[in-house]
Design a protein around this motif. Structure first.
Motif, PDB file in Angstrom:
ATOM      1  N   GLU A 163       0.969   1.693  -5.718  1.00 38.66           N
ATOM      2  CA  GLU A 163       2.320   2.139  -6.086  1.00 38.66           C
ATOM      3  C   GLU A 163       3.121   0.925  -6.542  1.00 38.66           C
ATOM      4  O   GLU A 163       3.538   0.107  -5.707  1.00 38.66           O
ATOM      5  N   PHE A 202      11.129   5.476   4.630  1.00 37.62           N
ATOM      6  CA  PHE A 202      10.125   5.162   5.643  1.00 37.62           C
ATOM      7  C   PHE A 202      10.025   3.643   5.687  1.00 37.62           C
ATOM      8  O   PHE A 202      10.838   2.948   5.085  1.00 37.62           O
ATOM      9  N   ASP A 241       3.185  -0.916  -3.100  1.00 34.23           N
ATOM     10  CA  ASP A 241       3.274  -0.144  -1.850  1.00 34.23           C
ATOM     11  C   ASP A 241       1.945   0.592  -1.655  1.00 34.23           C
ATOM     12  O   ASP A 241       1.853   1.809  -1.812  1.00 34.23           O
ATOM     13  N   LYS A 259       0.927   3.546   5.298  1.00 28.26           N
ATOM     14  CA  LYS A 259       1.575   2.578   4.415  1.00 28.26           C
ATOM     15  C   LYS A 259       1.479   1.147   4.929  1.00 28.26           C
ATOM     16  O   LYS A 259       1.844   0.215   4.214  1.00 28.26           O
ATOM     17  N   THR A 276       8.098   4.492  -6.312  1.00 30.42           N
ATOM     18  CA  THR A 276       7.149   4.267  -7.411  1.00 30.42           C
ATOM     19  C   THR A 276       7.246   5.375  -8.446  1.00 30.42           C
ATOM     20  O   THR A 276       7.559   6.524  -8.109  1.00 30.42           O
ATOM     21  N   GLU A 286       6.323  -1.081  -7.493  1.00 29.04           N
ATOM     22  CA  GLU A 286       7.726  -0.865  -7.106  1.00 29.04           C
ATOM     23  C   GLU A 286       8.593  -2.109  -7.271  1.00 29.04           C
ATOM     24  O   GLU A 286       8.148  -3.234  -7.024  1.00 29.04           O
ATOM     25  N   VAL A 345      11.365   3.653  -0.049  1.00 35.69           N
ATOM     26  CA  VAL A 345      11.900   4.943  -0.488  1.00 35.69           C
ATOM     27  C   VAL A 345      10.772   5.751  -1.107  1.00 35.69           C
ATOM     28  O   VAL A 345      10.023   5.240  -1.955  1.00 35.69           O
TER      29      VAL A 345
END
Ligand code: MG
Length: 298
Positions: free
Chosen positions: A137, A110, A168, A185, A254, A139, A78
């Motif tokens: 990131e 995504f 992430d 990513k 994040t 998470e 997300v």
């Protein structure tokens, strides 16, 4: 319950961390040990919980692995799901979803390919020929237990097996260049995970701290109460038309404080140490290594 996936004397295993910090291994078909904690989730969903072996191991006698080293399919992720981060990302110039405004009207979803998962302590690989803007990131990761389609918010938490931690990792330049985020990513090693996975009752989703340090400097410091779309909303949204399966993974977004939020940006560099702590779960730490150097060391 707190679970880990580990390697010991060349063999993989899955174990429960007990109150004394020792590891109680599950009795597991060796063919399933490579699945990590997924083997426990599937046994739980099937109503045949795995038995524990009658031994315990010191935690420092095992090598920690990602709890879900081979997700069954892409990890749902997300974007822009904390208020302050949504604002910093919209300002960054890399936000291909910016026309939606700072705060999205619906969850931005995504995915990361399963093969980018790596374990605690494993290198985050930096390849300057491909990206010069690699970011972290922190998470919270949701692990689906019982699958389903059309799951309403009010029943969503019945479908959560538990939680873990992911980083992430993102190549910002690729995220911007390709509009769709998958390439930026999903680079190899861009999903450090674990080391601990906890069952759902261990966590209070309305009050869980998510923090991240780079080389000891606190960069992200937030609480899951600041999520724009909470976990039940994410499950309702995803499952509306996609059947969720046991072991599906959802990275929930994040908070503010990623490298791109600073002026100038603070991207990751070789040698950096990224540490993520989520209250009630544990600590995930990885170092950044230039790709060629990592291969020479291997
Ligand atoms: Mg993210």
């Amino acid at each position: 319950m707190r679970l880990i996936h580990y390697e010991r004397a060349g063999a993989l295993g899955v174990g429960l961390l007990d109150a004394e910090g020792r590891v109680r291994p599950y009795s597991l078909d060796p063919a399933l040990a490579g699945e990590g904690v997924m083997a426990v989730v599937q046994a739980h969903v099937a109503g045949r919980p795995l038995p524990l072996a009658d031994v315990s191991l010191p935690l420092d006698s095992v090598g920690l692995r990602a709890p879900f080293p081979r997700p069954r399919r892409n990890i749902f992720c997300v974007g822009k799901n904390y208020h302050e981060h949504a604002r910093e990302f919209a300002r960054s110039g890399f936000d291909s979803s910016a026309p939606q405004g700072d705060v999205p009207k619906a969850p931005i979803v995504f995915s990361k390919v399963p093969e980018c998962v790596t374990g605690p302590g494993a290198p985050i690989l930096l390849d300057p020929a491909i990206s010069s803007a690699i970011d972290y990131e922190a998470e919270l990761l949701v692990v689906i237990g019982k699958g389903g389609r059309g799951i309403p918010k009010a029943r969503a938490l019945e479908h959560v097996w538990g939680y873990s931690i992911v980083n992430d990792v993102t190549a910002r330049d690729l995220q911007g260049k390709h509009s769709q985020w998958l390439i930026g990513k999903s680079q190899d090693s861009f999903c450090p995970m674990g080391p601990v996975a906890v069952t759902a009752e261990e966590l209070d989703l309305t009050d869980t701290e998510v923090r991240c340090w780079v080389n000891g400097e606190l960069r992200q410091n937030a609480n899951t109460r600041d999520l724009i779309f909470d976990v039940p909303t994410l499950i309702e949204t995803l499952s509306a038309g996609i059947t969720l399966l046991p072991g599906d993974l959802i990275a929930t977004g994040t908070p503010a404080g990623v490298g791109i939020g600073f002026k100038p940006p603070k991207y990751l560099a070789a040698g950096d140490r990224v540490t993520i702590e989520i209250g009630g779960i544990g600590v995930l730490e990885n170092r950044v290594v230039r790709r060629g150097q990592a291969e020479q060391a291997a």
